[in-house]
Design an enzyme around this catalytic site. Sequence first.
Site, PDB file in Angstrom:
ATOM      1  N   ARG A  98       0.812  -1.210   0.000  1.00  0.00           N
ATOM      2  CA  ARG A  98       0.000   0.000   0.000  1.00  0.00           C
ATOM      3  C   ARG A  98       0.846   1.261   0.000  1.00  0.00           C
ATOM      4  NH1 ARG A  98      -3.160   1.895  -2.589  1.00  0.00           N
ATOM      5  NH2 ARG A  98      -4.179  -0.143  -2.495  1.00  0.00           N
ATOM      6  N   LYS A 133       2.335  25.088  -3.726  1.00  0.00           N
ATOM      7  CA  LYS A 133       1.093  24.480  -3.219  1.00  0.00           C
ATOM      8  C   LYS A 133       1.208  22.955  -3.293  1.00  0.00           C
ATOM      9  CE  LYS A 133      -1.604  28.505  -4.581  1.00  0.00           C
ATOM     10  NZ  LYS A 133      -2.649  29.055  -5.484  1.00  0.00           N
ATOM     11  N   LYS A 165       4.985  39.678  -3.421  1.00  0.00           N
ATOM     12  CA  LYS A 165       3.568  39.556  -3.740  1.00  0.00           C
ATOM     13  C   LYS A 165       2.821  40.786  -3.252  1.00  0.00           C
ATOM     14  CE  LYS A 165       1.886  35.553  -4.089  1.00  0.00           C
ATOM     15  NZ  LYS A 165       1.748  34.670  -5.257  1.00  0.00           N
ATOM     16  N   GLU A 199       5.013  40.302  -8.288  1.00  0.00           N
ATOM     17  CA  GLU A 199       3.650  40.080  -8.751  1.00  0.00           C
ATOM     18  C   GLU A 199       2.915  41.408  -8.896  1.00  0.00           C
ATOM     19  OE1 GLU A 199       0.551  37.111  -6.897  1.00  0.00           O
ATOM     20  OE2 GLU A 199       0.335  39.072  -5.922  1.00  0.00           O
ATOM     21  N   ASP A 220      -0.838  38.488 -12.458  1.00  0.00           N
ATOM     22  CA  ASP A 220      -1.735  37.632 -11.685  1.00  0.00           C
ATOM     23  C   ASP A 220      -3.190  37.879 -12.054  1.00  0.00           C
ATOM     24  OD1 ASP A 220      -2.300  35.723  -9.600  1.00  0.00           O
ATOM     25  OD2 ASP A 220      -2.985  37.411  -8.377  1.00  0.00           O
TER      26      ASP A 220
END
Length: 300
Positions: A98, A133, A165, A199, A220
């Site tokens: 597994r 992510k 960002k 960004e 973005d």
Amino acid sequence: MTGLRPIEALVTAALDEDAPWGDLTSEALVPVDATLDARLVAREPGVLSGAAVFTAAFRLVDPQIRVQFLAADGEHFETGDVLAEVSGPARGILRAERIGLNFVQRMSGIATQTAGFVAAATGTRARIVDTRKTTPGLRLLERQAVRDGGGHNHRTTLSDAVMVKDNHLAAVVGAGLTVTEALVQMRARLPHTVHVEVEVDRLDQIPAVLAAGVDTVMLDNFTLEELRQGVALIGGAALVEASGGVSLDTVAGIAATGVDVISVGALTHSVRSLDLGLDVAPTSAAGPSPRASREPVTTP
């Protein structure tokens, strides 16, 4: 796990989680000298990734288990293809089954999804890249799967490159600096080898960013028309990355705008594990493998 290689450390942790005090079923039922021959079989088409981690799951449980891959990472396969053959002590194979499958199924799912995005962007200059992510603790494996699917990796960690960002810019503007001033001062504090990406979410933000001499501008959640305008405005002064709203339905149109990079969080955060199975196949009744005429693939 101190001192183990990264793959071995990850697999050891997974095996310990799955059988902290042994495999009760196999140890109570299966004779200690029983052996098995099994095959890793594709239940659907896809792209293979995870041969090394699949192999490690069995070898860490019992070094006597033999794993021989008949396909290589990054290789496309069809439904019914035999991807690997596993043989050796039955208890060890049943304990590792597994964990080995969980890893290779997820990694192959990522590789397969990545290959779809890469194919959709074929004929353009756009490079398909992943994001941070990723599943906590599994970034090493998931990033490898993206590469196996023909994609590329973005910065691996927060320590690898600068990515400014919107929240960063809001903080510095609130402190009384202009965007250009803040970026120039930041660049002066960094080694010359560090890549700087910024960004923006509006076209009118681009001139101030370019004035600071950044390396990449991320556009973005821009529309296709805004992406085309952004590419023209930047005019080769920096790499152009598109991000946000990227799916298999939209990626071809985004790539056609002329951007250099398309970052896709869905490569890792919204992936479905591929359906692969480990089928017991006694040697006397197994018959020829669909890939038996090919040279076996060596795995680390």
